[in-house]
Write an enzyme that holds these catalytic residues in place. Structure first.
Site, PDB file in Angstrom:
ATOM      1  N   ARG A  56      -6.657  10.307  -0.381  1.00  0.00           N
ATOM      2  CA  ARG A  56      -6.383  10.880  -1.763  1.00  0.00           C
ATOM      3  C   ARG A  56      -7.760  11.013  -2.226  1.00  0.00           C
ATOM      4  NH1 ARG A  56      -3.178   6.645  -3.361  1.00  0.00           N
ATOM      5  NH2 ARG A  56      -3.264   5.534  -1.535  1.00  0.00           N
ATOM      6  N   HIS A  95       0.994  -1.215  -0.009  1.00  0.00           N
ATOM      7  CA  HIS A  95       0.144  -0.026  -0.044  1.00  0.00           C
ATOM      8  C   HIS A  95       0.909   1.117  -0.200  1.00  0.00           C
ATOM      9  CE1 HIS A  95      -2.955   2.957   1.064  1.00  0.00           C
ATOM     10  NE2 HIS A  95      -4.208   1.874   1.006  1.00  0.00           N
TER      11      HIS A  95
END
Lengths: 257, 653
Positions: free
Chosen positions: B269, B249
């Site tokens: 994000r 990740h």
């Protein structure tokens, strides 16, 4: 900041009894109490029993009492203690010890089963549920609960009163009743179930005298007393017959002013 | 040895995360008496860590979304290596699985018109993730947990006992899947609390144990993620598929050291957070690969407009699939443009008001405040890649979740392979758990109720018990009744500390089979794994069997070593870069590898001496060609795009 050697006292033992054991152990910058317990396991006490999972305050496994206060070990930073201070870690007091820092929390699972489940509304199919954000906000706050059971541990109704356990669900599960009671689409009423009344009659809501200890220890910051228990009490009984509800509402008002 | 207690069930589910609980609910609803076994307390499974949401093309936020768009996104994210039938079922069934949760009491965040709100995420063309703030996994696990309790209440009303038809054995570990001939016949397990052994006899076993992250040093995974289910399946004779694909990740915490690896949700994000290097540059614009060029913004201005007007602008490159972003961060740090603690900056503080941050990302706010003294509404976070998810896993039949070659064995969730191809999109995990958890429970129940019950042999129970007790005999002095095998092991050296062995394993995998891989390093890793395997036989523990974490770890080491070897061997074999497998010495994606599966099998099912040979090891690797994608599914893509992925003979068949 460099590492230092901290003094720890950890309760070790089982149902048969036990005692606090002293350790001197390395501590580094940024560490939390759970890191230190893990270091003890890896270097000095490989069979030291402790529950943990996510290490980020999300699963509610590593509950213990640190210097007498119910806390999550993974969210208690070492920087809140002075270097001279001895850090004492003991198992949750309200539940029977299994070994070391691990307790038997079966009480909570038994209580969870006693709360009747969500009743889906008749005639509303999957995908047809419509609820506004404002209407789900209240129950969503309670669903932030990570079931660390710190509130159950600290609640004085059961903390030193084993005899109250059969009749009292504890803050976590009274809050669960409140959550379902406030769910915009719960259809329990249609089945003859009055959740607020049941809280009073079957889950021991009356034992709660709103000292807010549960709210104080909640690592999720859920306002258990103000937002769940008091409204539930208000709905359960006519407020003039319960002086504590009256008192509670005064206290709340003063805090908010 | 005392007699080991036995109980009879129809279906045994190993693991109580999203997939395991969904499987158990389904099996019980279809009439099978179902037992769930989990290592932690009921309700604590790693699924609670999932933050962002559940991907399901409900079309609440953008009505153009449907299963075909979700299917396309999933295949692009997986670089077309996905078991396409799984991706199809997943995209088609995910909305029903989400809606069903509402009928069990789940409360998702809402849209203005009262439907389930959906958010943007990397690799998803439209806002698609049903969510509850950034604690979606908790909502999922709690809802399934409460559904199980509801079924138990029903059983209580009917039979007078809560656990008559559905029981959770919490804080228990399964060490072996038992077999009667070629068929599954149950599991061997121990209670973590007491150390007591027991056997659950059942014609069908569903493995839903999650992933393998604890074999790596920097990981977002909890202690439970020791590859148990992967190893149980291997040991039971089932192959593992494409184990080289491990997802790092892009955004894990990098400081302080004790929380290094803990996840920072992709929603940061999705909701507008941007990545910057130490020069203050939004570097992701430099890392958009050719296959994605048309779909991502070329300028900051366009990327910023996309949040409000997604139809006329392209998405910001921060929302590329995870493998792309992780590699980009890795390159920036390597080029000397990293943050003070070896990550890059992830910033929301300059992108939205403090109140919005606290409302949309409450647990991230909390996490950084409490653990790192960072106020994310006022300053940037430091983040870097962390081992998060394994795409590889048990090779299963797409429709039934049945493990290949072992009748009665099923696998669902992260432990199953195929669904995500070489890289999983964020949000596709929670939906995967629900879709295939249900399918596994359904088919396991059908299988279990359909035939004759197999028999568990006493000698198999005996050898499983002996294996589990081995760490205690390693501790005893030479010749102290530990048996010939124990004495032979000790002759090779002193007893080993399981914690120290685990740390060496994690360092090895992190350094040598990590995010960027090289041939020589992987060969070195295999040597090291062979050495660790031999030493692990001498992993001794003190004390007794009651809640003894040292013993538990010593037993988990077997699984981590097996799975690590699979990852290293498959990674060495695949000479290309694709998704969660990046080779520095074979940097490009190669269309000739597009239809190649790598299968890992146990070399010696008796678990004999091959384990000490670094060259042969314990694992045999086979290649197979995947089934061609069904033409109507291929037709969902433009020919031009397919040409980037598929070999010519696949395109013009």
């Amino acid at each position: 900041m460099s590492g230092y050697e901290a003094r720890f006292r950890v309760w070790r033992g089982d149902q048969g009894g036990g005692a606090l054991e002293d350790f001197a152990v390395e501590v580094n910058e940024g560490e939390v109490v759970l890191d230190i317990i893990h270091r003890l396991q890896a270097t000095q006490a490989p069979d030291l029993a402790v529950r943990w999972n996510c290490k980020a305050g999300k699963c509610g496994s590593c509950s213990a009492e640190i210097n007498g206060r119910p806390r999550l070990m993974c969210m208690t930073r070492m920087s809140v203690f002075t270097r001279e201070e001895t850090v004492t870690v003991t198992p949750l007091r309200a539940f029977p010890v299994v070994r070391d820092l691990v307790t038997d929390v079966g009480f909570n699972y038994a209580k969870a089963r006693e709360v009747p489940a969500f009743v889906p509304p008749a005639g509303v199919g999957p995908g047809e549920y419509r609820m506004t954000q404002e209407d789900v906000d209240r129950s969503q706050e309670f669903r932030k609960c990570i079931e660390c059971f710190l509130c159950q541990d600290t609640c004085h109704v059961v903390r030193d009163h084993e005899e109250n356990k059969p009749a009292f669900a504890g803050p976590r599960f009274l809050m669960r009743v409140a959550e379902l009671d406030m769910h915009p689409l719960d259809a329990a009423a249609g089945t003859g179930l009055d959740r607020a009344r049941a809280a009073q009659d079957e889950h021991g809501l009356g034992y709660c005298n709103i000292t807010k200890c549960c709210t104080e220890v909640c690592p999720e910051g859920i306002r258990i007393t103000d937002n769940a228990l008091i409204p539930l009490k208000e709905r359960a009984v006519d407020r003039k017959y319960d002086p504590l509800v009256w008192l509670g509402s005064k206290i709340r008002r003063r805090r908010e002013s | 040895m005392s007699v080991v207690e036995r109980q009879e069930w129809d279906v045994v589910v190993v693991g109580a995360g999203g997939a395991g609980l969904r499987a158990a609910i389904e099996a019980r609803e279809r009439g099978a008496r179902t037992a769930v076994i989990c290592k932690s307390l009921f309700g604590k499974a790693h699924t609670v860590m999932a933050e962002g949401g559940i991907a399901a093309a409900m079309g609440n936020a953008n009505e153009r979304d449907d299963w075909t768009v979700h299917f396309r996104d999933t295949l692009r994210g997986g670089k077309f290596l996905n078991q396409w039938r799984m991706a199809e079922l997943h995209a088609k069934e995910a909305p029903d699985r989400v809606w069903e949760l509402e009928t069990w009491g789940a409360l998702f965040d809402r849209t203005k018109d009262g439907r389930i709100s959906q958010r943007n995420f990397g690799g998803h063309e439209y806002p698609r993730l049903a969510h509850v703030g950034d604690r979606t996994g908790l909502e999922l696990i709690r809802t399934l947990q409460q559904r199980i309790v509801a079924l138990q209440q029903e059983d209580h009303r009917r039979t007078g006992a809560y656990e008559s038809r559905l029981k959770v054995f919490q804080e228990c570990t399964v060490t072996r899947v038992l077999k009667d001939g070629s068929r599954v016949c149950g599991v061997f397990a121990y209670e973590r609390e007491s150390g007591r052994f027991f056997v659950l006899e059942a014609p069908a076993v569903v493995i839903a144990t999650g992933g393998i992250g604890k074999s790596f040093k920097v990981t977002s995974n909890s202690w439970e993620y020791t590859g148990d289910g992967h190893a149980l399946a291997l040991l039971a004779g089932a192959p593992l598929l494409n184990m080289e694909f491990v997802q790092f990740h892009p955004t894990g915490m990098v400081w302080p050291p004790s929380v290094k690896g803990i996840l920072v949700t992709e929603s940061v994000r999705g909701d507008g957070g941007v990545l910057r290097n130490s020069d203050g540059e939004r570097f992701m614009f430099d890392y958009v690969p050719d296959v994605f060029k048309e779909k991502y913004a070329e300028s900051e201005a366009e990327a910023d407009r996309w949040y409000d007007d997604p139809d006329r602008n392209r998405r910001p490159p921060e929302l590329l699939p995870r493998d792309e972003v992780a590699r980009a961060i890795n390159s920036e740090v390597k080029a000397g443009r990293g943050s003070p603690h070896g990550g890059v900056f992830l910033d929301v503080s300059t992108r939205m008001p403090a109140e919005t941050v606290k409302r949309r990302l409450p647990s991230m706010y909390h996490q950084f405040k409490e653990l790192a003294d960072v106020d994310i509404t006022a300053e940037a976070m430091e983040v870097g890649p962390t081992c998060h998810y394994v795409m590889g896993g048990v090779a299963v039949d797409s429709d039934t979740a049945a493990a290949r070659g072992v009748p009665g064995l099923y696998a669902a969730g992260e432990v199953a392979g195929g669904m995500h191809g070489s890289n999983r999109l964020g949000g596709n995990s929670l939906s995967d758990l629900l879709v295939f958890g249900r399918r596994a429970g359904w088919h396991a129940a059908e299988y279990a109720l359909g035939g004759e019950r197999p028999r568990v042999a006493e000698e198999d129970v005996g050898s499983a018990a002996a294996e589990a007790l081995r760490p205690f005999s390693a501790e005893a002095g030479a010749g102290a009744g530990a048996g010939a095998a124990g004495a032979a092991d000790r002759a090779g050296g002193p007893p080993e500390n399981p914690y120290a062995l685990h740390q060496e394993l994690q360092q090895t995998m992190n350094d040598l089979v990590g995010i960027i891989r090289r041939e020589a390093e992987m060969e070195q890793a295999l040597e090291k794994l062979a050495e660790l395997r031999v030493r692990a036989r001498r992993a001794g523990v003190e004390g007794h069997r009651q809640f003894n974490p040292g013993w538990h770890l010593a037993l988990d080491l077997r699984n981590m070593l097996l799975v690590s070897e699979c990852v290293a061997r498959a990674a060495l074999e695949r000479t290309e870069s694709r998704g969660g497998h990046t080779r520095e010495d074979h940097a490009a994606m190669d269309r000739r590898w597009r239809n190649v599966n790598l299968l890992c099998r146990l070399t010696d099912p008796t678990d004999g001496l091959a384990a000490t040979d670094p060259v042969r090891g314990q694992i045999t690797l086979d290649r197979e060609t995947t089934d061609p994608v069904r033409p109507d599914l291929l037709a969902l893509f433009e020919q031009e795009e397919l040409a980037k992925y598929l070999a010519d003979e696949e395109l013009y068949r």
